[in-house]
Design a protein around this motif. Structure first.
Motif, PDB file in Angstrom:
ATOM      1  N   LYS A 218       0.850  -1.177   0.000  1.00 36.13           N
ATOM      2  CA  LYS A 218       0.000   0.000   0.000  1.00 36.13           C
ATOM      3  C   LYS A 218       0.891   1.234   0.000  1.00 36.13           C
ATOM      4  O   LYS A 218       1.866   1.298   0.752  1.00 36.13           O
ATOM      5  CB  LYS A 218      -0.908  -0.008   1.231  1.00 36.13           C
ATOM      6  CG  LYS A 218      -1.979   1.072   1.258  1.00 36.13           C
ATOM      7  CD  LYS A 218      -2.868   0.892   2.473  1.00 36.13           C
ATOM      8  CE  LYS A 218      -3.971   1.940   2.517  1.00 36.13           C
ATOM      9  NZ  LYS A 218      -4.854   1.757   3.704  1.00 36.13           N
ATOM     10  N   ASN A 242      -2.711   7.175  -4.946  1.00 35.70           N
ATOM     11  CA  ASN A 242      -2.987   6.205  -3.898  1.00 35.70           C
ATOM     12  C   ASN A 242      -3.031   4.816  -4.529  1.00 35.70           C
ATOM     13  O   ASN A 242      -3.826   4.563  -5.438  1.00 35.70           O
ATOM     14  CB  ASN A 242      -4.320   6.520  -3.220  1.00 35.70           C
ATOM     15  CG  ASN A 242      -4.602   5.607  -2.054  1.00 35.70           C
ATOM     16  OD1 ASN A 242      -3.689   5.164  -1.370  1.00 35.70           O
ATOM     17  ND2 ASN A 242      -5.873   5.307  -1.831  1.00 35.70           N
ATOM     18  N   VAL A 244      -3.354   0.651  -3.806  1.00 32.63           N
ATOM     19  CA  VAL A 244      -3.721  -0.429  -2.892  1.00 32.63           C
ATOM     20  C   VAL A 244      -3.594  -1.741  -3.645  1.00 32.63           C
ATOM     21  O   VAL A 244      -4.180  -1.906  -4.722  1.00 32.63           O
ATOM     22  CB  VAL A 244      -5.158  -0.249  -2.354  1.00 32.63           C
ATOM     23  CG1 VAL A 244      -5.567  -1.448  -1.495  1.00 32.63           C
ATOM     24  CG2 VAL A 244      -5.273   1.031  -1.551  1.00 32.63           C
ATOM     25  N   ARG A 247      -6.182  -7.874  -2.495  1.00 28.19           N
ATOM     26  CA  ARG A 247      -6.618  -8.243  -1.148  1.00 28.19           C
ATOM     27  C   ARG A 247      -7.490  -9.482  -1.211  1.00 28.19           C
ATOM     28  O   ARG A 247      -8.350  -9.590  -2.097  1.00 28.19           O
ATOM     29  CB  ARG A 247      -7.440  -7.104  -0.534  1.00 28.19           C
ATOM     30  CG  ARG A 247      -6.687  -5.793  -0.363  1.00 28.19           C
ATOM     31  CD  ARG A 247      -7.571  -4.616  -0.710  1.00 28.19           C
ATOM     32  NE  ARG A 247      -7.848  -4.550  -2.127  1.00 28.19           N
ATOM     33  CZ  ARG A 247      -8.946  -3.994  -2.652  1.00 28.19           C
ATOM     34  NH1 ARG A 247      -9.852  -3.454  -1.874  1.00 28.19           N
ATOM     35  NH2 ARG A 247      -9.117  -3.977  -3.968  1.00 28.19           N
ATOM     36  N   SER A 259      -6.189  -5.001  -7.304  1.00 21.96           N
ATOM     37  CA  SER A 259      -5.496  -3.790  -6.866  1.00 21.96           C
ATOM     38  C   SER A 259      -6.079  -2.587  -7.605  1.00 21.96           C
ATOM     39  O   SER A 259      -6.753  -2.736  -8.638  1.00 21.96           O
ATOM     40  CB  SER A 259      -4.003  -3.913  -7.146  1.00 21.96           C
ATOM     41  OG  SER A 259      -3.782  -4.050  -8.543  1.00 21.96           O
TER      42      SER A 259
END
Length: 318
Positions: A218, A242, A244, A247, A259
């Motif tokens: 992250k 940003n 990420v 998951r 992602s």
């Protein structure tokens, strides 16, 4: 009945159909803390907390609950220790250890009983340094947190607010943070984290499975610049990214949430004690699934992310 509906009939009370209970919770905590300066470069923090919780629940018979009253009393002592050592100017080494006690006041099992309290312990080691004559602060840290009796959604009752305790979970990793001023008017906030969050003990979930909704990687970056002089003084803008990573969508790790990479921007103008701003979120209207919301199945894992959004604001400080 679905092909031949009866109109004019009130729908059933789904709250009572699924669950209904009245709860009374008494919670008391006492915390003692002392900070000791051993010498100029060394400081130690010592803390101790005692907490006790008494719960009384009246469960109304419903579809998944047998009804009846339940009581639960829990208490614990949880310590906290921290140390900071400054070997040279502008560099500090630190470490901390703490335990946690989190009574289950909202999570209940299929029989209407509160789950056992969540217990945890963790430690962190890191270094902090000041750059650019103290205008820029950088922190590098290693963390390791273990929790027991962690409440998650019961896969047998997905979407009904019924929980199970999953045994033991551990999160460990590295964080890097950078914040401050690079030059007059130019500010920056940046961070990166690597997190290895897994199940370490469980009766049903495979040990080593990753925890739901937590990415291994992250990162974020936000920088702004504001004109410092002249006729355009107070005018500024910012841009940020940003990221990420992927998951897991459930504790079985049977599927993965993709992602995503977002871009945000801002324009603002300061005048005296007034500020006018426009914030542009998800600038390129990326479709993504965030890490908030329920998890446990492909139809109940995360929530749709915010689309391209413009937010205007006017603020005054005094």
């Amino acid at each position: 009945m679905f092909l031949n509906p009866t109109y004019g009939v009130n729908r059933p009370d789904f709250d009572t159909l699924l669950f209904d209970r009245n709860s009374e919770i008494d919670r008391l905590g006492i915390y003692l803390q002392n900070q000791i300066e051993i010498f100029d470069q060394l400081n130690i923090l010592l803390g101790l907390r005692y907490e006790t919780v008494a719960q009384r629940n009246e469960n109304v018979p419903a579809l998944f609950y047998p009804g009846g009253d339940t009581t639960q009393n829990d208490s614990a002592w949880t310590p906290r220790v921290g140390i900071v050592y400054q070997p040279i100017p502008h560099v500090s080494l630190y470490g901390s250890y703490s335990q946690s006690f989190n009574p289950s006041v909202d999570d209940i099992d299929a029989d209407g009983n509160p789950l056992e309290p969540e217990l945890g312990e963790g430690f962190e080691l890191g270094v902090k340094t000041e750059l650019l004559n103290g205008n820029l602060l950088a922190t590098l840290a290693y963390f390791d947190v273990t929790k027991q009796n962690v409440a998650t959604e019961d896969p047998n009752f997905s979407g009904f607010g019924i929980s199970i305790a999953t045994g033991e979970q551990r999160s460990q990793g590295v964080e890097l943070d950078l914040t401050g001023k690079i030059s007059p008017g130019w500010n920056i906030i940046a961070s990166y984290s690597y997190t290895d969050a897994t199940v370490t003990r469980d009766n049903t979930i495979a040990v080593g499975n990753r925890l739901t909704g937590i990415p291994q990687h992250k990162a974020s970056l936000w920088t702004t610049y504001e004109i410092q002089s002249g006729s355009l003084q107070g005018l500024g803008g910012g841009i940020g990214i940003n990221y990420v990573g992927e998951r897991p969508g459930d504790l079985d790790n049977s599927f993965t949430l993709d992602s995503y990479f977002l871009t945000n921007a801002a324009l603002f103008y300061r005048r005296d004690n007034w500020k006018f701003a426009l914030n542009f979120r998800n600038l390129f209207d990326v479709e993504y699934t965030n890490s908030r919301g329920g998890f446990g199945s492909r139809t109940n894992a995360g929530l749709p992310g915010e689309p391209f959004t413009v937010v205007g604001s006017i603020s005054v400080s005094f």
